[in-house]
Design a protein around this motif. Structure first.
Motif, short mmCIF file in Angstrom:
data_model
loop_
_atom_site.label_atom_id
_atom_site.label_comp_id
_atom_site.label_asym_id
_atom_site.label_seq_id
_atom_site.Cartn_x
_atom_site.Cartn_y
_atom_site.Cartn_z
N SER A 16 0.80 -1.23 0.00
CA SER A 16 0.00 0.00 0.00
C SER A 16 0.83 1.27 0.00
CB SER A 16 -0.94 0.02 1.22
OG SER A 16 -0.19 0.14 2.42
N ALA A 17 2.10 1.19 0.38
CA ALA A 17 2.91 2.42 0.51
C ALA A 17 2.97 3.19 -0.80
CB ALA A 17 4.32 2.06 0.97
N ARG A 18 3.16 2.48 -1.92
CA ARG A 18 3.28 3.18 -3.21
C ARG A 18 1.95 3.79 -3.66
NH1 ARG A 18 3.88 -2.29 -4.49
NH2 ARG A 18 2.20 -3.18 -5.78
N GLN A 19 0.85 3.40 -2.98
CA GLN A 19 -0.46 3.99 -3.27
C GLN A 19 -0.83 5.05 -2.23
OE1 GLN A 19 -1.76 2.97 -6.07
NE2 GLN A 19 -0.34 1.25 -6.33
N GLY A 20 0.18 5.58 -1.55
CA GLY A 20 -0.10 6.57 -0.51
C GLY A 20 -0.75 5.96 0.71
N GLY A 21 -0.51 4.67 0.93
CA GLY A 21 -1.08 3.97 2.08
C GLY A 21 -2.47 3.41 1.84
N GLU A 22 -3.04 3.67 0.65
CA GLU A 22 -4.42 3.25 0.40
C GLU A 22 -4.55 1.76 0.17
OE1 GLU A 22 -7.00 5.21 -2.25
OE2 GLU A 22 -6.60 7.22 -1.46
N MET A 23 -5.58 1.19 0.78
CA MET A 23 -5.93 -0.21 0.59
C MET A 23 -7.24 -0.28 -0.19
SD MET A 23 -5.27 -1.00 4.61
CE MET A 23 -5.73 -2.72 4.60
N ASP A 24 -7.55 -1.44 -0.73
CA ASP A 24 -8.81 -1.61 -1.46
C ASP A 24 -9.96 -1.74 -0.47
OD1 ASP A 24 -7.68 -1.69 -4.12
OD2 ASP A 24 -6.84 -3.63 -3.55
N TYR A 25 -11.19 -1.62 -0.97
CA TYR A 25 -12.36 -1.82 -0.12
C TYR A 25 -12.31 -3.21 0.51
CZ TYR A 25 -14.63 2.39 -1.95
OH TYR A 25 -14.94 3.67 -2.27
N MET A 26 -12.44 -3.24 1.84
CA MET A 26 -12.37 -4.53 2.53
C MET A 26 -13.44 -4.60 3.60
SD MET A 26 -8.33 -5.39 3.08
CE MET A 26 -7.20 -5.50 1.70
N SER A 27 -13.91 -5.81 3.85
CA SER A 27 -14.84 -6.03 4.95
C SER A 27 -14.04 -6.30 6.22
CB SER A 27 -15.77 -7.20 4.65
OG SER A 27 -15.01 -8.38 4.44
N LYS A 28 -14.71 -6.29 7.34
CA LYS A 28 -14.04 -6.41 8.63
C LYS A 28 -13.29 -7.73 8.77
CE LYS A 28 -14.95 -5.00 13.39
NZ LYS A 28 -16.00 -4.54 14.35
N VAL A 29 -13.88 -8.80 8.22
CA VAL A 29 -13.27 -10.13 8.38
C VAL A 29 -12.00 -10.29 7.53
CG1 VAL A 29 -15.44 -11.25 8.96
CG2 VAL A 29 -14.76 -11.09 6.57
N ASP A 30 -11.77 -9.36 6.58
CA ASP A 30 -10.59 -9.47 5.72
C ASP A 30 -9.33 -8.92 6.39
OD1 ASP A 30 -12.07 -10.52 3.61
OD2 ASP A 30 -12.61 -8.54 2.86
N LEU A 31 -9.48 -8.26 7.54
CA LEU A 31 -8.37 -7.55 8.16
C LEU A 31 -7.99 -8.17 9.49
CD1 LEU A 31 -9.77 -3.98 7.42
CD2 LEU A 31 -7.75 -4.99 6.34
N ASP A 32 -6.78 -7.84 9.94
CA ASP A 32 -6.34 -8.23 11.28
C ASP A 32 -7.37 -7.71 12.29
OD1 ASP A 32 -3.74 -8.87 13.15
OD2 ASP A 32 -4.83 -7.10 13.87
N PRO A 33 -7.81 -8.55 13.24
CA PRO A 33 -8.88 -8.13 14.17
C PRO A 33 -8.60 -6.83 14.91
CG PRO A 33 -8.50 -10.49 14.34
CD PRO A 33 -7.43 -9.95 13.45
#
Length: 457
Positions: free
Chosen positions: A223-240
């Motif tokens: 994500s760093a090269r995108q200015g830190g931006e991540m794609d749309y994600m649901s809650k279960v897709d991420l570290d709790p």
């Protein structure tokens, strides 16, 4: 002919006329070459796929349009069955593909010059193509999910198959793992938190933007090269821990408190909300491990290994009670591999690894071990990119061999299922050909199609 077919035919005639007029001025705009249901296939669609695929077996102006037509049948079915491809999976694939193209071309600029498009345009085009392919795979999986294979069918298949046609199974291994993360000094944690607090203050003061600081300092390469931006994600897709903080954010101008996840320490900013998914940007910093703490962890593992060799306790008992690797710890130290079956496309959990599926560090160590032997302690990065110290034990090694019923029943079962699935899908395509309106530009119809039913009498 119903109203939908009249509309589709009108579109075909209109765009073909437009292309014909343009050809008179040596400036071909585009032309409709097929219509499948309500969907048109353009000459430009064929050229896009041809650019992406490179060499095609057979006449590309026959093979590619037919493949696109088949794809449209499956995508229409995806709409009927409400199936959606994961944007996260699509973006990961697109990123990997574009990085590979950049490496092949030599630079981003050379890739853009070769393709005659900006990197953003290449990405958008690739995203659409990958999304369609993934939707097609989802529909195939959905249509064939209830196909079952009996042991009798597998035995019959194995008995009748010529020996030289049986698949070759590569060398596979089962590995047990005992891991410890070296201690991180509190001073190092304080340093990382201090830097993140400084970034927050600079963002709030307006002297720096989140995007700029992420590009300069974030240790998340994706994500760093995108200015830190991540794609749309649901809650279960991420570290709790990360998700729990992210889902409290409501103001896109605010920066979150510092949050610790399995990857390190973050600050987070909300970009947008879409349904139950968030688009976020973040900055990740990973505390550095001091060499003396790595040495201390290696020494502890060496001492544990000595106790195991002296019979004080087993490797498996040590893994259950002492290992920091939670995935293998729950299985007496046995590592598990999640693979996508090449024949069925299904994801399976197995304790067997091909050597290429192991991390490079573990693979190098396994090469020198006999079955039942423990390694010396060594260091590697875990799945979260954090330093860890490890000892492994080689539980088994299955040497490369021709598939047989005793050792490879599942592999043979998957081949039989794939055969049944292919037969079912071929029948499904032929039925869709019969019931779907299809119109092919005469100039594109002189082909030896894989499925001849496109052209109706």
């Amino acid at each position: 002919m119903n109203a939908r077919h009249l509309i589709a035919t009108a579109a075909l005639l209109c765009l073909t006329l437009q292309a014909t007029v343009a050809q008179g001025t040596n400036n071909v705009v585009d032309e409709v070459i097929w219509v499948v249901g309500d969907e048109a296939i353009l000459r430009s669609d064929v050229e896009k796929v041809r650019t992406q695929m490179g060499r095609v077996s057979g006449n590309p102006y026959c093979v590619i349009p037919e493949n696109l037509a088949i794809q449209k049948l499956f995508i229409h079915q995806a709409e009927i069955d409400s199936l959606e491809a994961s944007e996260d999976n699509i973006n990961r694939y697109v990123d990997a593909q574009i990085n590979e193209w950049i490496q092949t071309a030599g630079s981003k600029e050379k890739l853009e010059e070769y393709r005659g498009m900006t990197l953003t345009q290449i990405r958008e085009e690739t995203f659409d193509l990958v999304k369609d392919n993934q939707l097609m795979d989802l529909v195939k999986d959905h249509l064939t999910k209830d196909i079952k294979v009996t042991p009798a069918e597998v035995r019959h298949f194995f008995k009748d198959m010529p020996e030289d046609s049986l698949p070759l199974i590569p060398t596979q291994v089962e590995v047990e793992l005992l891991a410890e993360h070296p201690r991180i000094q509190q001073e190092e944690i304080d340093r990382v938190k201090g830097e993140l607090r400084d970034y927050t203050e600079r963002i709030n003061a307006g002297t720096s933007t989140f995007n700029t600081l992420a590009r300069l300092y974030s240790e998340d390469p994706g994500s760093a090269r995108q200015g830190g931006e991540m794609d749309y994600m649901s809650k279960v897709d991420l570290d709790p821990a990360f998700a729990n903080v992210a889902w409290t954010l409501t103001d896109p101008t605010k920066v979150s408190k510092i949050v610790e996840s399995q990857y390190g320490y973050h600050i987070i900013q909300l970009v947008d909300k879409r349904g139950d998914k968030l688009k976020l940007r973040h900055i990740l910093l990973k505390p550095r491990v001091d060499q003396k703490d790595i040495d201390a962890a290696l020494a502890r593992l060496d001492s544990i290994s000595m106790d195991i060799r002296e019979g004080k306790f087993s490797f498996e008992a040590a893994a259950v009670t002492l290992s920091d690797d939670k995935d293998s710890r729950a299985n007496n130290g046995l590592m598990f591999n999640v693979v996508r079956d090449e024949m069925t496309g299904e994801r399976m959990r197995t304790s067997r690894f091909k050597m290429s599926e192991l991390s490079p560090e573990i693979a190098r160590v396994v090469e020198g071990l006999d079955v039942g032997e423990m390694s010396k302690p060594f260091t590697m990065l875990d799945k979260a990119g954090k330093q860890q110290c490890c000892v492994i034990k080689l539980k088994s090694r299955i040497k490369a061999h021709t598939a047989n019923m005793a050792e490879d029943f599942q592999v043979l079962s998957n081949i039989v299922k794939a055969k049944h699935s292919e037969e079912f899908l071929n029948g499904w395509i032929k039925e869709k050909q019969r019931t779907t309106y299809v119109r092919i530009n005469p100039e594109w119809s002189d082909c030896d199609f894989q499925y001849p039913g496109w052209i109706k009498d």
